[in-house]
Design an enzyme around this catalytic site. Sequence first.
Site, PDB file in Angstrom:
ATOM      1  N   ASN A   9     -40.404  61.345  18.796  1.00 19.81           N
ATOM      2  CA  ASN A   9     -39.078  61.168  19.393  1.00 19.81           C
ATOM      3  C   ASN A   9     -38.322  60.201  18.475  1.00 19.81           C
ATOM      4  O   ASN A   9     -38.561  59.001  18.500  1.00 19.81           O
ATOM      5  CB  ASN A   9     -39.244  60.584  20.804  1.00 19.81           C
ATOM      6  CG  ASN A   9     -37.919  60.145  21.412  1.00 19.81           C
ATOM      7  OD1 ASN A   9     -36.845  60.506  20.923  1.00 19.81           O
ATOM      8  ND2 ASN A   9     -37.995  59.362  22.477  1.00 19.81           N
ATOM      9  N   LYS A  11     -35.344  59.313  18.603  1.00 21.17           N
ATOM     10  CA  LYS A  11     -34.252  58.586  19.290  1.00 21.17           C
ATOM     11  C   LYS A  11     -32.984  58.677  18.435  1.00 21.17           C
ATOM     12  O   LYS A  11     -32.809  59.669  17.720  1.00 21.17           O
ATOM     13  CB  LYS A  11     -34.667  57.143  19.584  1.00 21.17           C
ATOM     14  CG  LYS A  11     -36.021  57.090  20.284  1.00 21.17           C
ATOM     15  CD  LYS A  11     -36.325  55.786  20.941  1.00 21.17           C
ATOM     16  CE  LYS A  11     -37.711  55.866  21.580  1.00 21.17           C
ATOM     17  NZ  LYS A  11     -38.050  54.711  22.373  1.00 21.17           N
ATOM     18  N   HIS A  98     -36.374  60.673  29.775  1.00 23.86           N
ATOM     19  CA  HIS A  98     -36.874  59.495  29.066  1.00 23.86           C
ATOM     20  C   HIS A  98     -36.338  58.251  29.764  1.00 23.86           C
ATOM     21  O   HIS A  98     -35.215  58.258  30.275  1.00 23.86           O
ATOM     22  CB  HIS A  98     -36.411  59.536  27.604  1.00 23.86           C
ATOM     23  CG  HIS A  98     -37.078  58.483  26.776  1.00 23.86           C
ATOM     24  ND1 HIS A  98     -36.663  57.172  26.793  1.00 23.86           N
ATOM     25  CD2 HIS A  98     -38.140  58.533  25.937  1.00 23.86           C
ATOM     26  CE1 HIS A  98     -37.448  56.472  25.987  1.00 23.86           C
ATOM     27  NE2 HIS A  98     -38.358  57.280  25.459  1.00 23.86           N
ATOM     28  N   GLU A 100     -35.062  55.677  28.721  1.00 19.89           N
ATOM     29  CA  GLU A 100     -33.763  55.214  28.217  1.00 19.89           C
ATOM     30  C   GLU A 100     -32.624  56.032  28.838  1.00 19.89           C
ATOM     31  O   GLU A 100     -31.538  55.508  29.076  1.00 19.89           O
ATOM     32  CB  GLU A 100     -33.758  55.281  26.676  1.00 19.89           C
ATOM     33  CG  GLU A 100     -34.634  54.182  26.083  1.00 19.89           C
ATOM     34  CD  GLU A 100     -35.325  54.522  24.772  1.00 19.89           C
ATOM     35  OE1 GLU A 100     -34.898  55.451  24.072  1.00 19.89           O
ATOM     36  OE2 GLU A 100     -36.337  53.843  24.468  1.00 19.89           O
ATOM     37  N   GLU A 169     -45.073  57.328  30.314  1.00 16.44           N
ATOM     38  CA  GLU A 169     -44.588  56.282  29.422  1.00 16.44           C
ATOM     39  C   GLU A 169     -44.231  55.044  30.243  1.00 16.44           C
ATOM     40  O   GLU A 169     -43.134  54.967  30.819  1.00 16.44           O
ATOM     41  CB  GLU A 169     -43.328  56.748  28.684  1.00 16.44           C
ATOM     42  CG  GLU A 169     -43.550  57.922  27.764  1.00 16.44           C
ATOM     43  CD  GLU A 169     -42.545  57.911  26.613  1.00 16.44           C
ATOM     44  OE1 GLU A 169     -42.981  57.903  25.461  1.00 16.44           O
ATOM     45  OE2 GLU A 169     -41.329  57.887  26.868  1.00 16.44           O
ATOM     46  N   GLY A 175     -41.492  50.677  22.742  1.00 11.75           N
ATOM     47  CA  GLY A 175     -40.850  49.897  21.694  1.00 11.75           C
ATOM     48  C   GLY A 175     -41.191  48.413  21.703  1.00 11.75           C
ATOM     49  O   GLY A 175     -40.552  47.619  21.015  1.00 11.75           O
ATOM     50  N   SER A 219     -45.460  52.628  22.394  1.00 10.52           N
ATOM     51  CA  SER A 219     -46.071  51.817  21.333  1.00 10.52           C
ATOM     52  C   SER A 219     -47.347  52.425  20.756  1.00 10.52           C
ATOM     53  O   SER A 219     -48.254  51.702  20.342  1.00 10.52           O
ATOM     54  CB  SER A 219     -46.328  50.384  21.818  1.00 10.52           C
ATOM     55  OG  SER A 219     -45.096  49.737  22.069  1.00 10.52           O
TER      56      SER A 219
HETATM   57  P1  PGA Z   1     -42.297  53.920  21.034  1.00  9.49           P
HETATM   58  O1  PGA Z   1     -41.397  54.892  21.913  1.00  9.49           O
HETATM   59  O2  PGA Z   1     -43.421  54.736  20.468  1.00  9.49           O
HETATM   60  O3  PGA Z   1     -41.356  53.409  19.959  1.00  9.49           O
HETATM   61  O4  PGA Z   1     -42.780  52.836  21.921  1.00  9.49           O
HETATM   62  C1  PGA Z   1     -41.972  55.892  22.696  1.00  9.49           C
HETATM   63  C2  PGA Z   1     -40.901  56.655  23.404  1.00  9.49           C
HETATM   64  O5  PGA Z   1     -39.885  56.065  23.778  1.00  9.49           O
HETATM   65  O6  PGA Z   1     -41.021  57.877  23.617  1.00  9.49           O
END
Ligand code: PGA
Length: 255
Positions: A9, A11, A98, A100, A169, A175, A219
Site C-alpha cells: 500500500n 499510500k 483503511h 486512514e 491492522e 506506521g 509496521s
Molecule cells: P505500515 O502501513 O506498514 O507503514 O505500518 C500499513 C498500512 O497502513 O497498510
Amino acid sequence: MQSKLIIGNWKMNGSLARNETLLVGLVTQCCAGRAPAGAKLGLCVPYPYLMQARDILRGSSIAWGGQNVSQYDAGAYTGEVSAGMLQELGCTYVIVGHSERRSLFGETSEIVASKAKKALSHGLTPVVCVGETLAEREAGLAEGVVVGQLATVSAVLQGNLAKAVIAYEPVWAIGTGLTPDQETIQTMHRVIRVHLTAELEERHRVTIAEQPLVLYGGSLSASNSKAIFSVPGVDGGLIGGASLVLDDFLAIAQA
Ligand code: PGA
C-alpha cells in the site's frame, strides 16, 4: 500450503520516476528468481499511477490495485473513482476501510461495506481493513471493535464475503514501528476466523475452502515479517512504508 498474499500500500507516495525504478526493479528481481515461491504479490498505488503500474506489471506475476473506491457507479461525485474505472485499468485488488480513510475521511463501516460490495460487483477483490485503536485495546474493547467492523461488512456482503480479503491492522501499529506480539496477532486472527466461519458456513452455507484470506498489517518489515507470517492464521500481509523500498518489499515477500 496455501500461498501467502503480500499486498503493498503505497499510500500517497511516489512520482513517475520513483515508481518506475521500483516497479521495473520488482519485475526484474522476480524474473531473476527472487520471486518468492510461496507468495502472491500485489501493489495498491495512487490512482494517477495505475496506468503506469499496469504498463510495467502487465505480464508479470504481480497484480495491482487501488487504495479506495467509490460506493457509487457514476455521476456527480467530484473527486471519486468508480469500481468500473479500476476494473478497466486491470486492477485485481482495492483496499477499502483503511484506518486512514476511516479516521481522516469519516468512512463508517456502512460506507466501507458498500464500497466492498461495489468492488465485488466489478470483479475486484476488496481488501477490507479492520483494526482497533490503542485506546480501544487498552479499554479491553479490541475484539469487540474488530468484530463490529466485520459484522457490518458481513451483513452487506453475505455469502460473497468469501471473495473478499480481510486485513487486520491495529491502528496503533500502522506506521509506528510497533507491532503486537505474536500471541495478540494469533488471538485476533482466530477471532476473525471464528466470525467468518460462523457467517459463511452457518449462515450462508459457504464451505471453509472458500473462506477469505486474513492478512496482518501494521509496521511489517524485513526484520519482523518471518515471525509474523509464522503465526497460525496469518495468510499474508498488507505493507505500507516497506512497500516503497524494493529490497524491503522483496525481503517481506520472501519471508
Ligand atoms: P505500515 O502501513 O506498514 O507503514 O505500518 C500499513 C498500512 O497502513 O497498510
